[in-house]
Enzyme design. Structure first.
Site, PDB file in Angstrom:
ATOM      1  N   GLU A   9     -47.348 -22.495 -51.046  1.00 51.48           N
ATOM      2  CA  GLU A   9     -48.403 -22.823 -50.082  1.00 51.48           C
ATOM      3  C   GLU A   9     -49.740 -22.999 -50.796  1.00 51.48           C
ATOM      4  OE1 GLU A   9     -49.618 -23.544 -47.311  1.00 51.48           O
ATOM      5  OE2 GLU A   9     -48.196 -23.167 -45.692  1.00 51.48           O
ATOM      6  N   ARG A  89     -49.776 -10.642 -41.451  1.00 59.43           N
ATOM      7  CA  ARG A  89     -50.162 -10.982 -42.818  1.00 59.43           C
ATOM      8  C   ARG A  89     -51.126 -12.161 -42.812  1.00 59.43           C
ATOM      9  NH1 ARG A  89     -48.053 -15.787 -44.477  1.00 59.43           N
ATOM     10  NH2 ARG A  89     -46.000 -16.479 -43.754  1.00 59.43           N
ATOM     11  N   ASN A  91     -52.357 -15.862 -43.894  1.00 57.27           N
ATOM     12  CA  ASN A  91     -51.689 -17.150 -44.095  1.00 57.27           C
ATOM     13  C   ASN A  91     -52.686 -18.121 -44.724  1.00 57.27           C
ATOM     14  OD1 ASN A  91     -49.074 -18.348 -43.815  1.00 57.27           O
ATOM     15  ND2 ASN A  91     -49.893 -19.711 -42.244  1.00 57.27           N
ATOM     16  N   ASP A 109     -43.027 -11.841 -37.455  1.00 53.12           N
ATOM     17  CA  ASP A 109     -41.994 -12.312 -36.539  1.00 53.12           C
ATOM     18  C   ASP A 109     -42.419 -13.561 -35.770  1.00 53.12           C
ATOM     19  OD1 ASP A 109     -43.821 -11.373 -34.667  1.00 53.12           O
ATOM     20  OD2 ASP A 109     -42.563  -9.727 -33.955  1.00 53.12           O
ATOM     21  N   ASN A 137     -52.726 -22.225 -39.592  1.00 53.71           N
ATOM     22  CA  ASN A 137     -52.412 -23.041 -40.767  1.00 53.71           C
ATOM     23  C   ASN A 137     -53.574 -23.933 -41.164  1.00 53.71           C
ATOM     24  OD1 ASN A 137     -50.013 -22.768 -42.373  1.00 53.71           O
ATOM     25  ND2 ASN A 137     -48.822 -23.006 -40.510  1.00 53.71           N
ATOM     26  N   ASP A 187     -48.280 -28.336 -40.730  1.00 52.33           N
ATOM     27  CA  ASP A 187     -48.533 -27.136 -41.528  1.00 52.33           C
ATOM     28  C   ASP A 187     -49.903 -27.283 -42.188  1.00 52.33           C
ATOM     29  OD1 ASP A 187     -48.282 -24.857 -43.188  1.00 52.33           O
ATOM     30  OD2 ASP A 187     -46.128 -25.104 -43.367  1.00 52.33           O
TER      31      ASP A 187
END
Length: 276
Positions: A9, A89, A91, A109, A137, A187
């Site tokens: 990423e 978390r 990103n 999740d 994102n 994304d």
């Protein structure tokens, strides 16, 4: 660059060293790839890392599992913002043209509305700008700095805000476009010098270019199943680097998890380093 990243990423061109920064989120690693030498230097971290960006004073700023940290060249790590929450978390993240960090989060999740998008000032002052985000994102800005683009992946949209660079305020959120005609989900993204938005399509084996009025202008097929993000780099910012992931694939392909490059495909904008 051939790699086997679980979740590659966050490609970011570092003009100070003419290298590409990228992360393997689940591998807890920041990579620094030198395309001229073909080398890839890896910094291992003690927790998952969603993004890493260069700092004006040297070192990096990283969006980690538990918050935003400053990473020095000698390996020293200091928390700038600590916001740890169970099951959440960091990103994707991006630096705005004034040098602020915009950092997103998500639940492991992928629970609906379990993440947020925050603006982090160089002194560590942080403000949640969007809450109830699912998978925060792609983030980017128009060349004139008056617009900010954003992706919350499950919406299958690229959204746009009016942006006040002086105050760092993003307002009047609205859809730029819906990502249709593909099995992929939007994304990571970047914005080129013409103000067009390039977005990687997770599960769609492609990157797309949308014009500032939201029209699909171009689609480029990629030899990976899960492209994750894209960024322009190189001496003249004409090479588009695309990260990819292997996580969740029953049968990963030879290049899944690698960093790919589309040379000469367009002209990007030089990035801004974090001023903290």
């Amino acid at each position: 660059m051939r790699a086997t990243a679980e979740l590659g990423e966050g490609p970011t061109w570092d003009p100070g060293s003419s290298t590409l920064l990228w992360v393997d989120i689940l591998g807890c690693a920041v990579h620094r790839y030198d395309p001229l030498r073909g080398s890839d230097v890896i910094m291992e971290l003690p927790q998952h890392v969603g993004a890493a960006k260069p700092r004006a004073g040297g070192g990096l700023v990283a969006n980690l599992r538990d918050g935003v940290a400053l990473l020095d060249g000698d390996g020293t790590r200091r928390w700038l913002v600590y916001w740890a929450r169970e099951g959440v978390r960091g990103n994707d993240a991006a630096v705005d043209p004034a040098g602020r960090l915009w950092a997103g989060t998500m639940r492991y999740d992928e629970g609906t509305g379990g993440g947020w998008l925050a603006r982090v000032e160089p002194d560590g002052a942080a403000k949640v700008v969007l809450d109830s985000v699912t998978i925060s994102n792609g983030i980017g800005w128009s060349p004139d700095t008056r617009l900010m683009y954003y992706v919350d992946t499950p919406t299958r949209r690229i959204d746009v805000f009016d942006y006040d660079l002086d105050g760092g305020e993003a307002v009047n959120r609205r859809p730029l476009c819906s990502v249709e005609g593909t099995d992929g989900f939007p994304d990571g993204l970047c914005v080129d010098a013409e103000g067009c938005v390039w977005v990687a399509l997770w599960g769609g084996s492609a990157v797309r270019r949308y014009t500032p009025d939201g029209r699909l202008d171009r689609e480029v097929a990629m030899p990976v199943q899960q492209p994750t993000a894209c960024a322009f780099g190189g001496a003249d910012f004409t090479d588009l680097y695309v990260t990819s992931a292997r996580v969740g694939l029953d049968e990963p392909g030879e290049l899944d998890g690698s960093v790919l490059v589309l040379p000469g495909i367009g002209v990007g904008q030089p990035g801004t380093v974090f001023t903290g």
